[in-house]
Each structure stands twice: as structure tokens, then as C-alpha cells.
Design an enzyme around this catalytic site. Structure first.
Site, PDB file in Angstrom:
ATOM      1  N   HIS A 115      39.160  32.068  37.606  1.00  0.00           N
ATOM      2  CA  HIS A 115      38.894  33.545  37.361  1.00  0.00           C
ATOM      3  C   HIS A 115      38.598  34.361  38.570  1.00  0.00           C
ATOM      4  CE1 HIS A 115      39.215  33.544  32.983  1.00  0.00           C
ATOM      5  NE2 HIS A 115      38.864  32.213  33.003  1.00  0.00           N
ATOM      6  N   LYS A 141      30.794  47.670  32.176  1.00  0.00           N
ATOM      7  CA  LYS A 141      31.230  46.139  32.681  1.00  0.00           C
ATOM      8  C   LYS A 141      29.725  45.779  33.070  1.00  0.00           C
ATOM      9  CE  LYS A 141      34.466  48.179  35.019  1.00  0.00           C
ATOM     10  NZ  LYS A 141      35.848  47.290  34.630  1.00  0.00           N
ATOM     11  N   ARG A 142      29.732  44.229  33.488  1.00  0.00           N
ATOM     12  CA  ARG A 142      28.630  43.881  34.235  1.00  0.00           C
ATOM     13  C   ARG A 142      28.430  44.773  35.380  1.00  0.00           C
ATOM     14  NH1 ARG A 142      26.372  38.861  32.339  1.00  0.00           N
ATOM     15  NH2 ARG A 142      24.825  39.420  34.212  1.00  0.00           N
TER      16      ARG A 142
HETATM   17  C1  PLP Z   1      35.841  43.127  27.621  1.00  0.00           C
HETATM   18  C2  PLP Z   1      34.280  43.054  27.954  1.00  0.00           C
HETATM   19  C3  PLP Z   1      34.085  43.012  29.201  1.00  0.00           C
HETATM   20  C4  PLP Z   1      34.733  42.689  30.400  1.00  0.00           C
HETATM   21  O1  PLP Z   1      34.981  44.080  31.281  1.00  0.00           O
HETATM   22  P1  PLP Z   1      35.372  44.031  32.406  1.00  0.00           P
HETATM   23  O2  PLP Z   1      35.541  45.547  32.796  1.00  0.00           O
HETATM   24  O3  PLP Z   1      36.993  43.616  32.522  1.00  0.00           O
HETATM   25  O4  PLP Z   1      34.749  43.528  33.463  1.00  0.00           O
HETATM   26  C5  PLP Z   1      32.427  42.543  29.332  1.00  0.00           C
HETATM   27  N1  PLP Z   1      31.470  42.655  28.486  1.00  0.00           N
HETATM   28  C6  PLP Z   1      32.014  43.116  27.129  1.00  0.00           C
HETATM   29  C7  PLP Z   1      31.033  43.106  25.955  1.00  0.00           C
HETATM   30  C8  PLP Z   1      33.456  43.313  26.925  1.00  0.00           C
HETATM   31  O5  PLP Z   1      33.799  43.400  25.749  1.00  0.00           O
END
Ligand code: PLP
Length: 871
Positions: free
Chosen positions: A410, A603-604
């Protein structure tokens, strides 16, 4: 260490697995007296089978009765105590009753037909809420809504009573949840395996602009979605010592004993497929040996100290480690990983033994997918169980291991690579360390044979990294043990072949390394999260078949230019923006205008994801607006910049990014000269439910990681599926999204992955040559415009003495240009709407159904096995 010689010879007279304990069909592990006497047994069996086959009618009367029964019995309520929580719970229990019947039937059917199953091993499952999802899957949403209305309750407020199951950090955990949804929906036999953390991802509160962490007590209310199985437990050993002796056939046999023994107990989480009888299972392990500990440290906001206290208490499954893409080499984490690996492998072996098939058939019934390296201890554990416990020879066992496991990589971020010190493994898992030495030794011997006299190759490719301390490279161990290794987007799968796994290709061949681009479940991320758009799509497609086959969305393209349709498309986006605006007002106390552009990055929080660059550009926009004459300013495009996301509790720089966003928000939002032209919002506590509100409301979303750092990303897919356009770098799945929707419909910028190394090199030595716009923005921060600049100094230093590892300064100019293109494009309304429709219409590839289908056919070799309809 490493002295054990494998003997392919004599040892395995044992080729046939003895039948396991218990004599019931799945899933019973019989620890108590079973019913004596054939008659009673036959009678109860046939009655129970009949029961599972009976489908309860789906009318208001039946549903109402079930809800009332659960209120009164399961929840022990008297009328005046019934509130929306109780109503939610009673509804959930009544849906669960139906699910359990189907779950029983599914497991019984798959067991009877001895079908091959995939076991998706993941330390994280970010499930979110379950009731809405289950109601939609079973086709019960309308009848429940009518019933609740009839009882004087509102469906939405009942659904919102459910606490999120936040047993994951972000993308990786959510991927696992989407994949189990697809397995169930497509009738593939498979289970998820994970850990049942008592505390999931922490809750985020913003205090004075800073993130604070609050424990997520998600099991505070009763949880109808888990079925405790106290009869399914396995012992898991830590520490102790290994002795060896020769057996009757004069083969050296190892025995691991002493030390500390914990018990893992199973909790089953039923996951319904959409519009099918199949209900699959996620089995989560809970460590039973736990001691009470003091929660006040948590409540005082000292999350790290509280984690340390937990470590002392040694309840292994107490908390999820809140680190996304970052390894923390704590003993407790290693123990979590092993508890997970050992209980899972023991359980899979137990189930296999019930078939009484010979061991060589194991890979014909079992495929195990390692979701990142976190479950890799399953490899030496399976080898140990087969050799030490079941008496197979090393080679027989290794052949089984190799045909069973496959591994998903990943990330290529160095700080995320799992490495465990050899000394720590030797202490906690002495037998496994010795097995890892042997796996590595035999591997290196074979490499040496194929490529003689290349000591440097052996050093580079070894699963054990020399140095002090010596460390086990888990990604290498997973690679060596697996028949297939996959990346999660085309670009990422190419990168891993050129970087971390490069040396493995001459030995294994390139075919071992494949791509499986990530996907998202259309059920949750369109049907459930965006009910209005779903209704419109159903109308255009003619039925609901698109929910199981996203390729049907292509028909939406025919409606581009159809004024009435486009008007409805726009109205739905507007309604979703209004819904988000209401949410923002409620939780942030900020009024935003739903007619403004909603520009979202959720996102994080991570340096590589570059929320920092985003907020720097927001400051740039603010400066520009301030500098304009009023008349000119009023012609600018109004924007709401929306951020959300959690930082790992120990990630200092990420936490400063959150503080900067909130400090900028405070100044900008209070500036009456700016008004609605620019608003900045940080929505606290990003999780699946919050994502379900935010994503359908975006006009633009940002996925702006430094090229080559985001393996895939999945929220990019969620946004585009909901008709939002992407502003993004040429990274991860953005690349393939662009291929599918066309480059006119995505705003790309920034340097390319193969340029990054060069830029890093030159940048490191010229930290002072910043773009003038960036210099000005940094100057604004340093002037104290957003509060004490000393607070942000360490953040700004990442661009200077830190060497700007993520190339913010390199990409900033092209980022500003891309933002201008977005603004220009948005002003051309008809074209923008056409783009939005094209986005949704062309997103089929990113359904997790497509991804799971590829895994099933190309990696797992499993077949669909639908449970027949009721008679
Ligand atoms: C889809 C999702 C992520 C992943 O987000 P990315 O932008 O791809 O890093 C992280 N947290 C939650 C709650 C999500 O639904």
C-alpha cells in the site's frame, strides 16, 4: 538460530488432516455437551433449518411488531423510556434478526459445497454505520421509514443514533470495508478477519485551533452489529522458549512453550450483500485477558500517555494505533499483530480440518490476502502450525504457505515500511524468529544458486536487514511467502517494481507483481450517501441494476445537453451543498453560502498529502482579494475551502497544519471586506459518516500528493462518482481516473513521479530560491497575520532547513495556475455541468466490484456461489 534443517523426507506420514473437534455444521465449536440421541438432534436441526429458510414478510405490520418486541424484550423498555436511541437499537436488532438467518444460510451453504474461500486479513476495517447500509441491501428502507414515521419517529434521526465503527485509520481500512461489501454483493465466498479494538480511531476535537484527541468509546451503546462468540476462542502465546527433540522418525521437532498465554475471542460482524441472499462475515478478535485501567488519562486529553497506560494493562486489543502510513515500532503493536495472525490462522485451520481433506488441498479451499504487511506474521505462524503442530515437513508446509498467501503493498513511503527488530521478535516470538531465519536462509540459498557470487544482491534482497539493530523487513517476508504481490493503482504497481521490489524481479519474474487498482463500494458511496442522485440515475437507467453494475452509468452521457436533466443534476448538487452547509453551521458555527464553489480536501492530515500547500494557496487568494479594489473583488468567484481530517496523535507537523488551517479560517471568516468571497472551514472529526455528508456536496476536491507518494487514494473516486471534479497531481488513481473521464474533466498539475528524485536533490541544496508568490505567503504568516508566528515556525522550516521533501515549493506555481483554470472553468456553467455528468458516467472502473472480480479471478481463484432464494 537458524540451525534447523528442514527435512522433506520421512516426517510427513501425516498428510491427512484429522477431523477437528465438534460435530455440528458451521460455525459451532462444541465445547459443551452436544445433544445426545439422534431424534432430538434431528428434530432441532430440521426446525432450525426451516427457521433460517423462512423469510419474514416485509410489511409495516411485521416490522412494527418486531421493533416493539425488541423495545420491550431485548432493550427492556417501558413506554415512557423509548427515545430515538432505543428506536434505532430496536430497528437494528430487528434487521439483524433477518441478517443472521441469511448469514447462517450462507455459511452453511458454502460449507456444504466445500467452496474455496478468500480470507481478507486486515488490521483495520473502517465500517462506519451499518443500519442504513443493511436496510438498503435488504430492500427494507422504505418499509422501515414508513414504520418509524407511523410510530412518530423520524428515520434520519434514528440512523444518526448509531455510533461509527471506526476500526481503522483511513483509506486502507475503508478499502477493506468496501471489499467485503463487494464480496457479499457478488456472492463470492470470503470472510474478513480483523481485530475488535475497544477504542477505535480517536475522536477529534478542535480546541483553540489545535487538534485534541478524545477516546472513541464506540461500544458505549449496545452494538447490534456484532455477534459475540464466546465458544470460539484460541490461545495465543507470547515469550516462552523453544526446545527441540527428535521424533520417532528421527526428525527434529520444535516445541514452543512457557511464556504468557492470551485468549482471542471471536466477534462476528454480518455484512449483507446488496440484493442477494448472501451475507458474509467479518470475524474480529478480542483479547480476553484484560485488566481494568484508569481512563482519566484519556479524558485529560493526554492520548499518548493513556496509550502507554494501556500498554501496561496489556489488554492487547484495547486501542487502534492511530498512525496512517507511519510505522511505530511498539511491542504492543507487534503483539496485536501476532494475536491477530495466530487466532486467524488457527481458526482457518480448524475450519479446514472439518472437511477432513488432505493438507495438500489446503490452498484449494483457502486463499489469504494480506492487506499490507500488518498481518504478515500469519506467514511464519502458518508454517509453525503446519510443521510443529501438525507434523508436516518443512517443504510440504512451505509449499502450502506459498500457494495460500498473496500480498497487497500500500505504500512506498520509507517511514511506513514495517521493520521489526530481530531482538524484539526473538524475545516475544522466539519460534517465529527462528522460522523467519529459515525462510530467509532457504530463499537466499535459492537466489544464490540462480545468481552466484553476488553478495550485494543477497544483502539487498534479504528479509533481514543488517545493521544495528538487525531488523526484519516485513514487506520482503510477505513478498517471499506470497504467490502474488499487487500494488493498488497502475502507477504505484509500476513504482514498486522499480523500487522496493526491484531486486526480486530477476528471481521471481515480473509476473508475480501485478496491479489491482483500488475501488469503492457504489452502495455506500453513491446509493446511500447521495439518495437524490441515486433516484435520478435509477430513473435514467430504468432500474436499479447500476447499483450492482456501475457500467450502466454510461447512459448518463446521453443526457448531456438535455436542459431539464441538467437542471435536475444541478439542483441535486445544490441540495447536497445545502445539506453540508447546514452541517457546517451546526458543528462549526460558520455560515457558508451554498452558491459558492465548494472546494474540498478531506483525508488524513499528512505532509505528503500536502494540505499545507492547499492552505498556503488559500492565504495567497486571501492576500489577492485584500489587495483588490472593492469593485473588482466583487467580481471574483466565491469559494468555500473545506478541510477535514485527523493527524496521528504524535505527528507534530501534521498537527501544526491543522492549527494553521484553523488560524487562517478565524481571520478570513471574520473579515467583513471578504464576506462570502472566501470562507475557510475545518470540519472536526472526519470519519465515514462525515464523509458521506461532505463528498456528495463537492464541486471540486483536491488530491494533491507529491507525485509518487499516494499509492492510489480512494476518496478521489468517491468524489468523482458523485459528480465532483478533481484538482490533482499525476499520482495514484488520479492517473486512471483521468484516463476514464478524459483529461478535459480533471485539473492536473505538478511535477511527475519520475522527476521527483531530481527535484528533491536540487531543492535540498537551494532552499532559498522560493517562488515570489510563496515567499509573500510565508511572509504573511511570519508577519503574525494568523497569530503568533512562532507557533508555525517549525512548519515553515520543513520548506527550508527541512529540504522541502514533498516539493511544495516546486509545485506551488503550477498549483496556482491549476486553481485559476478551475475558476475559469467553473464560470462556464453549462460546460461545468457537462463535465460533472461525464465524471459520474465514466467511473465504472472504480467500483470495488470490478476490483474484487479481478482479485477473485487472477489471484484468489475463487468462484461465485450464490445462496439460492427461499422457497
Ligand atoms: C475514503 C476514506 C478515506 C481515504 O481517503 P483518501 O483521500 O483516499 O486518503 C479516509 N477516511 C475516510 C473516512 C474515508 O471514507
Amino acid at each position: 538460530m537458524g540451525t534447523y534443517t528442514p527435512s522433506s523426507a520421512a516426517a510427513a506420514a501425516v498428510t491427512k488432516a484429522p477431523a477437528g473437534p465438534g460435530n455440528m455444521t458451521f460455525p459451532g465449536l462444541v465445547r459443551h455437551n452436544s445433544l445426545e440421541g439422534g431424534v432430538a438432534k434431528t428434530k432441532i436441526a430440521s426446525l432450525m433449518e426451516d427457521f433460517d429458510r423462512q423469510e419474514e414478510p416485509a410489511d409495516v405490520g411485521t416490522v412494527q411488531k418486531a421493533i416493539i418486541r425488541h423495545l420491550s424484550t431485548t432493550l427492556v423498555k417501558i413506554p415512557r423510556d423509548v427515545d430515538s436511541l432505543a428506536t434505532y437499537l430496536a430497528s437494528a436488532y430487528s434487521v439483524r434478526d433477518r441478517l443472521i438467518q441469511k448469514w447462517n444460510e450462507t455459511q452453511e451453504y458454502h460449507e456444504r459445497h466445500q467452496v474455496k474461500r478468500v480470507y481478507y486479513m486486515s488490521m483495520e476495517f473502517l465500517l462506519g454505520r451499518s443500519l442504513d447500509n443493511a436496510l438498503l441491501a435488504l430492500g427494507l428502507k422504505k418499509v422501515y421509514s414508513d414504520t418509524l414515521n407511523g410510530l412518530g419517529f423520524n428515520m434520519e434521526s434514528c440512523l444518526e443514533e448509531e455510533l461509527n465503527a471506526g476500526l481503522g485509520n483511513g483509506g486502507l481500512g475503508r478499502l477493506a470495508a468496501c471489499y467485503v461489501d463487494s464480496l457479499a454483493t457478488m456472492d463470492y465466498p470470503g470472510w474478513g478477519y480483523g481485530l475488535r479494538y475497544e477504542y477505535g480511531m480517536f475522536k477529534q476535537k478542535i480546541v483553540d485551533g489545535f487538534q485534541t484527541e478524545v477516546p472513541d468509546n464506540w461500544l458505549a451503546d449496545p452494538n447490534p452489529w456484532e455477534l459475540p462468540r464466546p465458544e470460539i476462542t484460541y490461545k495465543v502465546r507470547f515469550y516462552g522458549h523453544v526446545s527441540s527433540a527428535r521424533d520417532a522418525q528421527d526428525v527434529e521437532r520444535h516445541k514452543w512453550d512457557g511464556g504468557q498465554v492470551f485468549e482471542a475471542m471471536a466477534y462476528d460482524v454480518p455484512v449483507p450483500g446488496y440484493g442477494t441472499n448472501n451475507v458474509t462475515n467479518i470475524r474480529l478478535w478480542s483479547c480476553k485477558k484484560s485488566e481494568l485501567f484508569d481512563l482519566t488519562a484519556f479524558n485529560d486529553g493526554n492520548y499518548d500517555a493513556a496509550m502507554a497506560a494501556k500498554l501496561q494493562a496489556e489488554n492487547l486489543t484495547a486501542v487502534l494505533y492511530p498512525n496512517d502510513n507511519h510505522m511505530v515500532g511498539k511491542e504492543l503493536r507487534l503483539k496485536q499483530e501476532f494475536l491477530f495472525a495466530s487466532a486467524t490462522l488457527q481458526d482457518i485451520i480448524f475450519r479446514f480440518k472439518k472437511t477432513t481433506r488432505p493438507w495438500v488441498d489446503f490452498p484449494d479451499l483457502v486463499a489469504i490476502q494480506l492487506n499490507d504487511t500488518h498481518p504478515t506474521l500469519g506467514v511464519p505462524e502458518l508454517q509453525r502450525l503446519l510443521v510443529d503442530e501438525e507434523g508436516l515437513s518443512w517443504d510440504e508446509a512451505w509449499d502450502i504457505v506459498n500457494r495460500t498467501f498473496s500480498f497487497t503493498n500500500h505504500t512506498v513511503l520509507p517511514e511506513a515500511m514495517e521493520r521489526w527488530p530481530v531482538t524484539m521478535l526473538e524475545k516475544i516470538l522466539p519460534r517465529h524468529m527462528s522460522i523467519i531465519y529459515d525462510i530467509n536462509l532457504f530463499f537466499l540459498q535459492k537466489v544464490e544458486k540462480k545468481f552466484p557470487n553476488d553478495r550485494d544482491l543477497l544483502r539487498r534482497i534479504s528479509a533481514i536487514e543488517e545493521g544495528s539493530p538487525q531488523q526484519v523487513r516485513m514487506a520482503f517476508l510477505a513478498c517471499i511467502a506470497s504467490h502474488t504481490v499487487n500494488g493498488v493503482a497502475e502507477i504505484h504497481s509500476e513504482i514498486i517494481k522499480k523500487t522496493i521490489f526491484r531486486d526480486f524481479i530477476p528471481y521471481f519474474g515480473a509476473d508475480k507483481f501485478v496491479n489491482k487498482t483500488n475501488g469503492i463500494a457504489p452502495r455506500r458511496w453513491l446509493h446511500q450517501a447521495n439518495p437524490q442522485l441515486s433516484e435520478l440515475i435509477t430513473e435514467v437507467v430504468g432500474d436499479k441494476s447500476w447499483i450492482k453494475d456501475l457500467r450502466k452509468l454510461i447512459i448518463l452521457e446521453d443526457r448531456i445537453g438535455d436542459a431539464e436533466f441538467e437542471e435536475r443534476w444541478v439542483a441535486i448538487k445544490h441540495a447536497n451543498k445545502q445539506r453540508l452547509a447546514d452541517y457546517i453551521e451546526r458543528v462549526c458555527d460558520i455560515k457558508v453560502n451554498p452558491d459558492a464553489v465548494f472546494d474540498v480536501q478531506v483525508k488524513r492530515i499528512h505532509e505528503y498529502k500536502r494540505q499545507f500547500m492547499n492552505i498556503l494557496a488559500v492565504i495567497h487568494r486571501y492576500n489577492q482579494l485584500k489587495a483588490m479594489p472593492e469593485a473588482r473583488r466583487q467580481k471574483e468567484l466565491p469559494k468555500v475551502m473545506i478541510f477535514s481530517g485527523k493527524a496521528a496523535s504524535g505527528y507534530y507537523i501534521a498537527k501544526l497544519i491543522i492549527k494553521l488551517i484553523n488560524s487562517v479560517a478565524a481571520v478570513v471568516n471574520a473579515d467583513s471586506a471578504i464576506g462570502d468571497l472566501l470562507k475557510v472551514v475545518f470540519i472536526p472529526d472526519y470519519n465515514v459518516s462525515v464523509a458521506e455528508v461532505i463528498i456528495p456536496a463537492s464541486d471540486v476536491s483536491q488530491h494533491i500528493s507529491t507525485a509518487g507518494t499516494e499509492a492510489s487514494g480512494t476518496s478521489n473516486m468517491k468524489f468523482v462518482l458523485n459528480g465532483g471534479l478533481i484538482l490533482g497531481t499525476v499520482d495514484g488513481a488520479n492517473v486512471e481516473i483521468c484516463e476514464e473521464i478524459g483529461e478535459d474533466n480533471i485539473f492536473n498539475f505538478g511535477c511527475l513521479a519520475d522527476e521527483v528524485e531530481d527535484f528533491r536533490h536540487t531543492q535540498r541544496y537551494r532552499p532559498s530560491s522560493l517562488h515570489p508568490a510563496l515567499k509573500t505567503v510565508l511572509g504573511t504568516i511570519e508577519s503574525g497575520a494568523f497569530g503568533d508566528p512562532g507557533v508555525f515556525a517549525p512548519l515553515l522550516e520543513t520548506l527550508r532547513s527541512g529540504g522541502d521533501v514533498y516539493l511544495v515549493s516546486i509545485d506551488f506555481p503550477s498549483y496556482l495556475e491549476a486553481i485559476k483554470s478551475v475558476d475559469r472553468a467553473y464560470r462556464d456553467r453549462p460546460k461545468w455541468v457537462a463535465r460533472s455528468i461525464r465524471c459520474t458516467a465514466n467511473l465504472a472502473k472504480f467500483s470495488s466490484d470490478r476490483a474484487i472480480h479481478e482479485y477473485a479471478e487472477q489471484i484468489w481463484n475463487i468462484k461465485q456461489c450464490p445462496v439460492p432464494s427461499k422457497v
